[in-house]
Design an enzyme around this catalytic site. Sequence first.
Site, PDB file in Angstrom:
ATOM      1  N   THR A  90      29.527  16.440  27.138  1.00  8.62           N
ATOM      2  CA  THR A  90      28.366  17.380  27.114  1.00  8.62           C
ATOM      3  C   THR A  90      28.705  18.005  25.631  1.00  8.62           C
ATOM      4  O   THR A  90      30.041  17.773  25.132  1.00  8.62           O
ATOM      5  CB  THR A  90      28.713  18.489  27.973  1.00  8.62           C
ATOM      6  OG1 THR A  90      29.786  19.058  27.918  1.00  8.62           O
ATOM      7  CG2 THR A  90      28.288  17.744  29.495  1.00  8.62           C
ATOM      8  N   LYS A 123      20.047  40.773  30.749  1.00  7.52           N
ATOM      9  CA  LYS A 123      20.042  41.586  31.754  1.00  7.52           C
ATOM     10  C   LYS A 123      20.047  43.310  31.440  1.00  7.52           C
ATOM     11  O   LYS A 123      21.101  43.645  30.824  1.00  7.52           O
ATOM     12  CB  LYS A 123      21.412  41.450  32.556  1.00  7.52           C
ATOM     13  CG  LYS A 123      21.536  40.102  33.191  1.00  7.52           C
ATOM     14  CD  LYS A 123      22.940  39.787  33.732  1.00  7.52           C
ATOM     15  CE  LYS A 123      23.047  38.311  34.101  1.00  7.52           C
ATOM     16  NZ  LYS A 123      23.227  37.553  33.000  1.00  7.52           N
ATOM     17  N   GLU A 160      24.303  15.634  31.651  1.00  3.03           N
ATOM     18  CA  GLU A 160      24.472  15.331  33.244  1.00  3.03           C
ATOM     19  C   GLU A 160      23.240  14.426  33.829  1.00  3.03           C
ATOM     20  O   GLU A 160      23.562  13.781  34.889  1.00  3.03           O
ATOM     21  CB  GLU A 160      24.774  16.406  34.015  1.00  3.03           C
ATOM     22  CG  GLU A 160      26.047  17.031  33.571  1.00  3.03           C
ATOM     23  CD  GLU A 160      26.182  18.212  32.610  1.00  3.03           C
ATOM     24  OE1 GLU A 160      27.016  18.938  32.405  1.00  3.03           O
ATOM     25  OE2 GLU A 160      25.024  17.924  31.666  1.00  3.03           O
ATOM     26  N   TRP A 187      15.526  41.318  34.064  1.00  3.78           N
ATOM     27  CA  TRP A 187      15.908  40.285  33.119  1.00  3.78           C
ATOM     28  C   TRP A 187      14.752  40.124  32.180  1.00  3.78           C
ATOM     29  O   TRP A 187      13.451  40.203  32.504  1.00  3.78           O
ATOM     30  CB  TRP A 187      15.896  38.901  34.202  1.00  3.78           C
ATOM     31  CG  TRP A 187      16.993  38.558  35.103  1.00  3.78           C
ATOM     32  CD1 TRP A 187      17.991  39.828  35.108  1.00  3.78           C
ATOM     33  CD2 TRP A 187      17.443  37.585  35.642  1.00  3.78           C
ATOM     34  NE1 TRP A 187      19.029  39.111  36.036  1.00  3.78           N
ATOM     35  CE2 TRP A 187      18.607  37.737  36.586  1.00  3.78           C
ATOM     36  CE3 TRP A 187      16.737  36.275  36.018  1.00  3.78           C
ATOM     37  CZ2 TRP A 187      19.264  37.069  37.112  1.00  3.78           C
ATOM     38  CZ3 TRP A 187      17.524  35.449  36.878  1.00  3.78           C
ATOM     39  CH2 TRP A 187      18.796  35.704  37.349  1.00  3.78           C
TER      40      TRP A 187
END
Length: 372
Positions: A11, A264, A156, A269
Amino acid sequence: MREVRQQYANTSGTTGRPKGVYYSHRSVYLHAWGGVANLGIRAEDCVMQIVPMFHANGWGGHIGGTMVGAKLVFPGFFTLQNADLLVNLIVEEGVTVTMAAPVILIPMLEYLRKLEPRPDLKGLRIGSGASEPPVAMMKGFAEFGVEIVHAYGATETSPLVTMNFVKPELDLSEEEYWELKRCQGLPVLGTEVKIVDAEGNELPWDGKSMGELLIKGLWVTREYYNDERTRDSFTDGWWKSGDVAVITPEGYVKIVDRVKDVIKSGGEWISSVDLENYLMAHPAVYEACVVAAEHPKWQERPVAIVVLKPDYRGKIASANLKEFLGQRFSKWQLPDDIIFVDEIPKTSVGKFDKKLLRERYRKYLMEKVNKN
């Protein structure tokens, strides 16, 4: 005894220490067929490999093109500053399929607009991933006959998970059509998705409920290489993506933000992705990145980092962009500040380096309050 063959990918480490990801020859093979089927790649096509092949196997485009016997074009070394090389190859070689991140596609579009005579690229399909493609960019390419197909995935997942094709039975206005094109798309055959809350409870596909996106499938890895993070990242065959998403009743996945990037503010949000996309719809904006900065009252507030197009530098103020954002967002969602820079730092695979930017601007608002 049957020989098991595996290979590994890393990754990019955008949000932390890179992880080793298992691929099998079978998963690479099946993933390539999935890409071929969904982009409709045939022997008559010409496929150009823009995505670096160290990044999630180059998204598998060169493998799928080889499978069906398509012509392959490899541009060699290029940078954001010589995107003209890519555009010239597309025109000269008759490229019909390619894939790239918006950070590469944006300068390509700017160069295309300067070409005389204006090239006709009808039939060119470009898979766009790594970040949400701005609507303004997709509309710009459409003027040249190019279809931008938004795709989503991760190292992934080899990486293909979803592709955005508009279902023919949907009756959409032009505005609704382009809004739908912003979605990451429909899960491709061979993958499954769901969203869950903080307790792991599955959430409905109502286009409103936000939860972490979980993925499993034929080419989704089951573990990391010698890494204790496997335990926290996989559950009952599902990989936890770290992305906050909603899923519409029609099955379209829409990434709201990364779990680590969502802002936040006062218990609510705010999506940095949506703010970035709409900022880049402004004709003066070349690139925009939004990150969270600490705030003494609201915990976090958004700060936007913006690169203006050369012709607009010194002519656009932050107030102009806030007014523009106010057409789409509530006042409490607007960035507390818009900072103009010459360049936004990027990772090795062309994503905005939000990890670096979060650290750089984390105390920005606190310091501003203290000065006042």
